[in-house]
Motif scaffolding. Structure first.
Motif, PDB file in Angstrom:
ATOM      1  N   GLY A   1       0.807  -1.224   0.000  1.00 14.05           N
ATOM      2  CA  GLY A   1       0.000   0.000   0.000  1.00 14.05           C
ATOM      3  C   GLY A   1       0.832   1.261   0.000  1.00 14.05           C
ATOM      4  N   GLY A   2       1.967   1.217  -0.697  1.00 13.38           N
ATOM      5  CA  GLY A   2       2.826   2.394  -0.753  1.00 13.38           C
ATOM      6  C   GLY A   2       3.611   2.635   0.521  1.00 13.38           C
ATOM      7  N   ARG A   3       3.588   1.672   1.437  1.00 12.32           N
ATOM      8  CA  ARG A   3       4.308   1.831   2.705  1.00 12.32           C
ATOM      9  C   ARG A   3       5.159   0.592   2.951  1.00 12.32           C
ATOM     10  N   GLN A   4       6.173   0.750   3.767  1.00 13.01           N
ATOM     11  CA  GLN A   4       7.015  -0.376   4.150  1.00 13.01           C
ATOM     12  C   GLN A   4       6.475  -0.948   5.455  1.00 13.01           C
ATOM     13  N   ILE A   5       6.099  -2.229   5.393  1.00  9.62           N
ATOM     14  CA  ILE A   5       5.444  -2.883   6.523  1.00  9.62           C
ATOM     15  C   ILE A   5       6.384  -3.923   7.119  1.00  9.62           C
ATOM     16  N   TYR A   6       6.346  -4.021   8.440  1.00  6.63           N
ATOM     17  CA  TYR A   6       7.099  -5.064   9.134  1.00  6.63           C
ATOM     18  C   TYR A   6       6.091  -5.940   9.882  1.00  6.63           C
ATOM     19  N   VAL A   7       6.213  -7.229   9.707  1.00  8.35           N
ATOM     20  CA  VAL A   7       5.363  -8.149  10.448  1.00  8.35           C
ATOM     21  C   VAL A   7       6.250  -9.268  10.985  1.00  8.35           C
ATOM     22  N   THR A   8       5.996  -9.674  12.202  1.00  3.36           N
ATOM     23  CA  THR A   8       6.814 -10.726  12.824  1.00  3.36           C
ATOM     24  C   THR A   8       5.937 -11.923  13.175  1.00  3.36           C
ATOM     25  N   PRO A   9       6.549 -13.112  13.276  1.00  3.04           N
ATOM     26  CA  PRO A   9       5.783 -14.294  13.654  1.00  3.04           C
ATOM     27  C   PRO A   9       6.076 -14.729  15.091  1.00  3.04           C
ATOM     28  N   SER A  10       5.055 -15.318  15.717  1.00  2.00           N
ATOM     29  CA  SER A  10       5.266 -16.074  16.954  1.00  2.00           C
ATOM     30  C   SER A  10       5.114 -17.538  16.584  1.00  2.00           C
ATOM     31  N   ILE A  11       6.108 -18.348  16.953  1.00  2.00           N
ATOM     32  CA  ILE A  11       6.159 -19.738  16.492  1.00  2.00           C
ATOM     33  C   ILE A  11       6.184 -20.682  17.689  1.00  2.00           C
ATOM     34  N   GLY A  12       5.297 -21.669  17.648  1.00  2.00           N
ATOM     35  CA  GLY A  12       5.317 -22.731  18.643  1.00  2.00           C
ATOM     36  C   GLY A  12       5.720 -24.031  17.993  1.00  2.00           C
ATOM     37  N   ILE A  13       6.528 -24.859  18.683  1.00  2.00           N
ATOM     38  CA  ILE A  13       7.069 -26.079  18.087  1.00  2.00           C
ATOM     39  C   ILE A  13       6.750 -27.273  18.985  1.00  2.00           C
ATOM     40  N   SER A  14       6.246 -28.333  18.375  1.00  2.15           N
ATOM     41  CA  SER A  14       6.093 -29.613  19.080  1.00  2.15           C
ATOM     42  C   SER A  14       6.851 -30.672  18.291  1.00  2.15           C
ATOM     43  N   LEU A  15       7.345 -31.686  19.011  1.00  5.52           N
ATOM     44  CA  LEU A  15       8.180 -32.715  18.388  1.00  5.52           C
ATOM     45  C   LEU A  15       7.524 -34.088  18.502  1.00  5.52           C
ATOM     46  N   PHE A  16       7.632 -34.838  17.411  1.00  8.69           N
ATOM     47  CA  PHE A  16       7.213 -36.247  17.409  1.00  8.69           C
ATOM     48  C   PHE A  16       8.469 -37.109  17.566  1.00  8.69           C
ATOM     49  N   PRO A  17       8.458 -38.111  18.445  1.00  7.51           N
ATOM     50  CA  PRO A  17       7.320 -38.580  19.266  1.00  7.51           C
ATOM     51  C   PRO A  17       7.317 -38.018  20.683  1.00  7.51           C
ATOM     52  N   ARG A  18       8.217 -37.068  20.970  1.00  5.27           N
ATOM     53  CA  ARG A  18       8.353 -36.624  22.359  1.00  5.27           C
ATOM     54  C   ARG A  18       7.069 -36.002  22.907  1.00  5.27           C
ATOM     55  N   ASP A  19       6.408 -35.151  22.107  1.00  9.73           N
ATOM     56  CA  ASP A  19       5.258 -34.392  22.608  1.00  9.73           C
ATOM     57  C   ASP A  19       3.912 -35.005  22.215  1.00  9.73           C
ATOM     58  N   GLY A  20       3.960 -36.121  21.521  1.00 14.93           N
ATOM     59  CA  GLY A  20       2.712 -36.765  21.139  1.00 14.93           C
ATOM     60  C   GLY A  20       2.904 -37.691  19.967  1.00 14.93           C
TER      61      GLY A  20
END
Length: 694
Positions: free
Chosen positions: A379-398
């Motif tokens: 939209g004619g502007r410089q935008i910054y967006v960040t992620p929040s990430i959650g991690i689960s592992l197989f087979p440790r977490d399910g």
């Protein structure tokens, strides 16, 4: 015996009279009109009752009348050529229409038979008339039916093939267009010649059984390519023989649409990524492979931070562009074997199979943080967006897909709580309460996408007359584990977590759609009341969203009533402007749970409000004490301001009697009707259109 007449002569007279009587009886009994006319004078000398009646005469009054006098000048003009022929000694048969004195029109067949003396001179003519109306109408109907079939076969875009025992006898232009042939190339050939070899046995079985159900198969175009088709066959009588009529519809476009629908059912329309349902299939396969190989797999749950800010400031189109860009960046950061899907809204899910060690998931998470957080021109502007990430592992977490997704979702919320723009691994140390809250929020966020919300409808009745005066739309959550949940079990939580907006938007659209559906089914539907939360009401987009829903569902604005709590009606210009815009749109406004709030009553005069709904807490013991006084005061206040007043929670007959005595307009509660699903509500409460106004 008369003394003046000889005995023999008297006997002859009796015999003639008996003979005449028998002749009259026979003539009047046969189902044919009979008359006899003199050739010289053309006067009627005899007529049976049927002939006389059909021309408006009696058997006595018709005798001595000429043919023209009997049938009228107009009919005489039509049949005169036939009369001249019979007077010339010719036997004549013709048919014509006849209008009876009662006005009924019949089709008759007339036989004119000349009568000659023993000397050979013509002395008269017999008239025999048969009613052939039934046969005429049957033949006419058959001709019209064949003509309609011919016209339909010419005009329709569906192919039509006539065959006997599989040999084609006729086709219409549409089937020639579908198969690319000319007529001469098809007539006389077997229908199976136009079916691919691998489908002929199925088609032959269909033909042999003389079935008349819809049947899908492929047919061969002249150039050899296959055309998907839907056919249905009928046995018809044509030219005195039984034929099979096969109606063939080219469903190429439908098959393409079905393939497109299948793709859309498995992919997100905006980003082209697999959606939740397709994701589940792929994850099951990935975990099965990981179990066999005994390797580590990881689930990464990504939620974009402050995505709502982009939507609110730049608009939804910019938000969509952002989601597409993020989807492309995520795909570019992964291996081809990895799975990425849009989980809903601004959430993405990634599955990493065949990892060497848990640390590999850390490297992928860091890479995703880097690529997603890079600046974006929008939209004619410089935008910054960040992620929040959650991690689960197989087979440790399910060991199961759902278990691992829940774990990654919980870890993602921990990442948000830890400052956002980062990642967290799932840990059982998350408190049980936090787990429950996160799980509830996760399932609630997914409920709309999964179609877990359902609508129930509760009737509102006028106190006087008992007619259905309104309906309130009430949402229920068909929870996958806990069954049907009432609004009190999830709406407060949804409001606290900011998730009421999509739920409220869905409720409004579904309730308005149901109004339209009921109307299309022929029901008389009163105004539909829909609850609007404070968060919904304060959004600038509310009026536009209401207008859009009305337009999309095809109802009138007057069919909709928005129910607002007193807390929504803050005394400021924004509230006044919004209510004014809704009123100009034509939507009615009701104040829900009236009497439980703390706002100034001055808004009742200034704002365009149509109805007050007395909270059920004032109705429980309305027949005595302070509650009776409060309910009475609200009813009188509403009457003084020209507002309609409805009492909620009416469950007993004595409550209804009290409200009627006080002049309350409408009631709602279990005494009148419980909330019901749409189909059951219509059966129990909705009158047919026109009935309510009769």
């Amino acid at each position: 015996m008369s003394p003046d007449i000889p005995a023999g002569q008297q006997a002859g007279t009796h015999e003639r009279r008996a003979s005449d009587s028998l002749l009259r009886t026979l003539a009047d009994s046969v189902p044919v009109s009979i008359a006899y006319f003199d050739s010289a004078t053309q006067k009627c000398l005899f007529a049976n009752r049927q002939y006389a009646d059909s021309n408006g005469w009696t058997v006595d009054s018709i005798v001595g009348r000429t043919t023209e006098e009997v049938i009228g000048a107009q009919a005489w003009q039509a049949i005169e050529p036939h009369v001249l022929r019979v007077l010339g000694g010719e036997r004549v048969t013709y048919s014509r229409a006849l209008e009876l004195p009662c006005g009924d029109r019949r089709q008759i067949e007339v036989n004119l038979i000349p009568h000659f003396s023993t000397a050979g001179a013509q002395i008269g003519a017999f008239v025999l008339i048969t009613d052939i109306t039934r046969h005429f109408r049957v033949e006419q109907a058959l001709r019209e039916s064949e003509e309609r079939l011919r016209k339909f076969a010419t005009a329709t875009t569906e192919g039509m093939v006539f065959h006997q025992h599989g040999v084609i006898s006729d086709v219409n232009d549409a089937v020639l267009s579908i198969l690319g042939h000319v007529r001469d190339e098809m007539i006389g050939r077997h229908t199976l010649d136009f079916v691919p070899a691998d489908a002929r046995e199925r088609v032959f079985d269909y033909m042999r059984s003389a079935s008349e159900f819809l049947f899908e198969c492929e047919v061969l175009h002249r150039d050899g390519h296959r055309v998907p088709a839907e056919i249905i066959a009928r046995t018809i009588h044509r030219d005195g023989q039984n034929h099979r009529l096969v109606v063939l519809r080219d469903i190429t476009e439908r098959r393409r649409a079905e393939a497109r629908i299948e793709y859309l059912a498995r992919h997100d329309a905006l980003t082209g990524l697999p959606n939740r349902s397709f994701l589940a299939e792929r994850l099951e396969g990935m975990l099965a492979l990981a179990r066999r190989r005994e390797v580590v797999a990881a689930i990464l749950f990504i939620d974009l931070d402050n995505f709502k800010t982009v939507n609110d400031s730049l608009g939804h189109q910019a938000g969509d562009e952002l989601l597409k860009e993020v989807a492309g960046r995520i795909k570019g950061a992964l291996r081809d074997a990895d799975i990425v899907a849009r989980f809903g809204g601004d959430e993405f899910l990634i599955a990493l199979g065949d990892l060497g060690a848990p640390g590999d998931a850390t490297r992928v998470a860091n890479k995703l943080l880097s690529v997603i957080s890079a600046p974006l021109a929008l939209g004619g502007r410089q935008i910054y967006v960040t992620p929040s990430i959650g991690i689960s592992l197989f087979p440790r977490d399910g060991n199961e897909v759902d278990e691992l997704i829940r774990a990654a979702d919980s870890a993602m919320y921990r990442a948000k709580d830890s400052g956002r723009a980062g990642f967290q691994f799932y840990s059982p140390s998350l408190s049980e309460g936090a787990d429950l809250a996160l799980a509830k929020e996760s399932t609630l966020r997914a409920a709309t996408a999964n179609g877990e919300f359902v609508m129930h409808y509760q009737p509102q009745f006028a106190v006087e007359g008992g007619r259905l005066s309104g309906i309130e739309a009430l949402v229920r959550w068909r929870h996958p584990q806990h069954g049907l949940l009432a609004p009190a079990e999830f709406i407060p939580f949804a409001e606290a977590r900011g998730m009421i907006i999509p739920i409220g938007r869905w409720v409004m659209h579904e309730a308005c759609r149901q109004v339209r559906a009921w109307r299309d089914l022929g029901y008389a539907v009163p105004r539909m009341g829909i609850n609007v939360s404070g968060l919904q009401f304060r959004r600038e987009a509310l009026v536009g969203e209401v207008a859009q829903v009305i337009s999309e569902t095809g109802i009138a604005a007057a069919d909709l009533e928005l129910e607002l709590t007193e807390s929504c009606l803050v005394d400021n210009s924004a509230t006044s402007d919004k209510l004014g815009a809704l009123r100009r749109l034509g939507v009615a406004i009701a104040v829900d749970d009236f009497g439980t709030g703390y706002s100034s009553l001055s808004y009742l005069k200034r704002y365009p409000i149509d109805k007050l709904k007395i909270d059920q807490s004032f109705i429980a013991d309305v027949c005595a004490g302070d509650q009776a006084a409060i309910a009475t005061a609200i009813i009188q206040l509403g009457r003084a301001l020209g507002l309609r007043v409805l009492a909620e929670g009416v469950e007993r007959a004595e409550q209804l009697a009290f409200l009627r005595q006080q002049g309350c307009d409408d009631v709602q509660g279990y005494l009148c009707g419980r909330p019901l699903p749409a189909a059951q509500f219509a059966q129990v409460h909705l009158p047919p259109a026109g009935f309510a106004d009769a």
